[in-house]
Design a protein around this motif. Sequence first.
Motif, PDB file in Angstrom:
ATOM      1  N   PRO A 239     -19.089  -8.946 -62.330  1.00  0.00           N
ATOM      2  CA  PRO A 239     -20.379  -8.992 -62.911  1.00  0.00           C
ATOM      3  C   PRO A 239     -20.137  -8.000 -64.295  1.00  0.00           C
ATOM      4  O   PRO A 239     -19.461  -7.096 -64.470  1.00  0.00           O
ATOM      5  CB  PRO A 239     -21.654  -8.241 -62.140  1.00  0.00           C
ATOM      6  N   ILE A 240     -21.084  -8.402 -65.386  1.00  0.00           N
ATOM      7  CA  ILE A 240     -20.926  -7.443 -66.409  1.00  0.00           C
ATOM      8  C   ILE A 240     -22.406  -6.855 -66.453  1.00  0.00           C
ATOM      9  O   ILE A 240     -23.506  -7.355 -66.617  1.00  0.00           O
ATOM     10  CB  ILE A 240     -20.903  -8.549 -67.804  1.00  0.00           C
ATOM     11  N   THR A 241     -22.329  -5.557 -66.868  1.00  0.00           N
ATOM     12  CA  THR A 241     -23.613  -4.715 -67.195  1.00  0.00           C
ATOM     13  C   THR A 241     -23.573  -3.970 -68.762  1.00  0.00           C
ATOM     14  O   THR A 241     -22.372  -3.413 -69.068  1.00  0.00           O
ATOM     15  CB  THR A 241     -23.688  -3.507 -66.088  1.00  0.00           C
ATOM     16  N   ILE A 242     -24.814  -4.276 -69.380  1.00  0.00           N
ATOM     17  CA  ILE A 242     -24.452  -3.608 -70.728  1.00  0.00           C
ATOM     18  C   ILE A 242     -25.198  -2.325 -70.612  1.00  0.00           C
ATOM     19  O   ILE A 242     -26.494  -2.278 -70.009  1.00  0.00           O
ATOM     20  CB  ILE A 242     -25.490  -4.650 -71.656  1.00  0.00           C
ATOM     21  N   LEU A 243     -24.923  -1.006 -71.179  1.00  0.00           N
ATOM     22  CA  LEU A 243     -25.715   0.041 -70.785  1.00  0.00           C
ATOM     23  C   LEU A 243     -25.978   0.556 -72.384  1.00  0.00           C
ATOM     24  O   LEU A 243     -26.575  -0.350 -73.006  1.00  0.00           O
ATOM     25  CB  LEU A 243     -24.570   0.890 -70.173  1.00  0.00           C
ATOM     26  N   THR A 244     -25.852   1.769 -72.575  1.00  0.00           N
ATOM     27  CA  THR A 244     -26.693   2.255 -73.980  1.00  0.00           C
ATOM     28  C   THR A 244     -25.789   2.925 -75.007  1.00  0.00           C
ATOM     29  O   THR A 244     -25.415   2.058 -75.970  1.00  0.00           O
ATOM     30  CB  THR A 244     -27.818   3.152 -73.391  1.00  0.00           C
ATOM     31  N   ARG A 245     -25.395   3.977 -74.721  1.00  0.00           N
ATOM     32  CA  ARG A 245     -24.537   4.668 -75.618  1.00  0.00           C
ATOM     33  C   ARG A 245     -23.284   4.510 -75.638  1.00  0.00           C
ATOM     34  O   ARG A 245     -22.757   4.034 -74.868  1.00  0.00           O
ATOM     35  CB  ARG A 245     -24.999   6.296 -75.752  1.00  0.00           C
ATOM     36  N   THR A 246     -22.382   5.350 -76.717  1.00  0.00           N
ATOM     37  CA  THR A 246     -20.952   5.278 -76.826  1.00  0.00           C
ATOM     38  C   THR A 246     -20.359   6.429 -76.936  1.00  0.00           C
ATOM     39  O   THR A 246     -20.383   7.226 -77.667  1.00  0.00           O
ATOM     40  CB  THR A 246     -20.698   4.481 -78.344  1.00  0.00           C
ATOM     41  N   SER A 247     -19.614   6.581 -75.698  1.00  0.00           N
ATOM     42  CA  SER A 247     -18.915   7.842 -75.658  1.00  0.00           C
ATOM     43  C   SER A 247     -17.415   7.313 -75.177  1.00  0.00           C
ATOM     44  O   SER A 247     -16.909   7.381 -74.193  1.00  0.00           O
ATOM     45  CB  SER A 247     -19.412   8.297 -74.097  1.00  0.00           C
ATOM     46  N   ILE A 248     -16.689   7.302 -76.324  1.00  0.00           N
ATOM     47  CA  ILE A 248     -15.158   7.118 -76.370  1.00  0.00           C
ATOM     48  C   ILE A 248     -14.739   8.369 -75.399  1.00  0.00           C
ATOM     49  O   ILE A 248     -13.629   8.247 -74.747  1.00  0.00           O
ATOM     50  CB  ILE A 248     -14.450   6.877 -77.492  1.00  0.00           C
ATOM     51  N   SER A 249     -15.053   9.654 -75.773  1.00  0.00           N
ATOM     52  CA  SER A 249     -14.690  10.812 -75.152  1.00  0.00           C
ATOM     53  C   SER A 249     -14.880  10.738 -73.616  1.00  0.00           C
ATOM     54  O   SER A 249     -14.063  11.251 -72.715  1.00  0.00           O
ATOM     55  CB  SER A 249     -15.326  11.924 -75.637  1.00  0.00           C
ATOM     56  N   GLY A 250     -16.048  10.215 -73.121  1.00  0.00           N
ATOM     57  CA  GLY A 250     -16.330  10.153 -71.708  1.00  0.00           C
ATOM     58  C   GLY A 250     -15.374   8.979 -71.419  1.00  0.00           C
ATOM     59  O   GLY A 250     -14.942   9.289 -70.165  1.00  0.00           O
ATOM     60  N   ALA A 251     -14.890   7.845 -71.910  1.00  0.00           N
ATOM     61  CA  ALA A 251     -14.070   7.043 -71.313  1.00  0.00           C
ATOM     62  C   ALA A 251     -12.621   7.618 -71.399  1.00  0.00           C
ATOM     63  O   ALA A 251     -11.726   7.410 -70.244  1.00  0.00           O
ATOM     64  CB  ALA A 251     -13.818   5.712 -72.289  1.00  0.00           C
TER      65      ALA A 251
END
Length: 284
Positions: free
Chosen positions: A102-114
Motif C-alpha cells: 500500500p501507498i501512504t502519503i504523509l506530511t513534511r520532507t526529511s531527507i536527513s531522517g531518511a
Amino acid sequence: MGLCAMPAAAQDTKEVDLALVLAVDVSGSIDPDEAELQRQGYVRAFTDPLIKKAILGGYSGRIAVAYFEWSDAWRQQLLVDWTLLDSEAAIEAFADRLAKAPITILTRTSISGAIRYAVPLFERNPYSAERKVLDISGDGANNDGGLVTQARDDALTQKITINGLPIMNGRPNKYGFPPDPDLDRYYEGCVIGGPRSFLVVANSFQNFDDAVRKKLMQEIAGITPNGRTRASDVPERRLGVTGERQVAQALEGSMPAPGKRPYELGCDIGERRSREFWQRRFQQ
C-alpha cells in the motif's frame, strides 16, 4: 595446533556486488497519483530485461536490495527488507512485493531522517558488499529533522555512497508551498556524496520511469554516463560486448556530479523557506 573453524554465520555470509537501499519520498508535496507513478517506476525498472541482465551480470551475479518510503523526520516505512536478487525469479518476486504494497502519503520532507534511518539498515545487512549505496529520490529540499549535510556526512563515515534522483515537480503542494526550481543543484551540493556518487534528474513524475531505469543501470552495472566501463570494473563484468552497448545506450542523459559543487543558497534553504512560508500564512 589446528586452525580454528570460522563461525557458521561468517561462513554463510554471501558476497553481493552491491548493497542498495532505495529511499522514496512520500511527503505531502506528492499526491497519490504521483506516488503511484514513483512506485510503478521502480516496479517496471526491476522487470526490465536490461536491468535484470545488469543485476545478474556482475562478478557475484547478485545484489541485495531494501526499499523504504519516507516523509517526516521520524516517519519511514520499510516496505521490503533486505532481499537477495540472484535470479530472474527473485527479481520478479521483489518487483511483485513492491507492486502490492500500500501507498501512504504523509506530511513534511526529511531527507536527513531518511539518511539516518538507512544507516542502521546497512549495519544489519546480512550480505557482504564492498559497495554500499543509498539512493534517495524526492521532490523537495529537507525541511524537517536535523540538517541534511550532517546526516549525509555521518553516512559517508560509514562508507555509504549517497546517490540522488531529484524530481522537478513544477507545481505548489496542497498547502500552497512553492516547488524548488533548482532542486537538482540542491541535491548535488547538499545530498549526494561518497565515491562515484551521482544524480539523475527526473524532469517530471511522468518521466520518472526513464530516470529510475538510468539511475539503477548506472548503480548496478558500474558504467559511467558516457557509456564507458569503469576501469576498476572491467575484470568483473560478464555482460558481454552487446550487453555493455545496451547498458551504455540506456544511460544516456544521466548526470554525474563533478566536484560536488557547493550549493550557493545554503543547504538549510528548505528549513528557511518553510519557516518563512508558514510565518506568512499565520500572519494572513
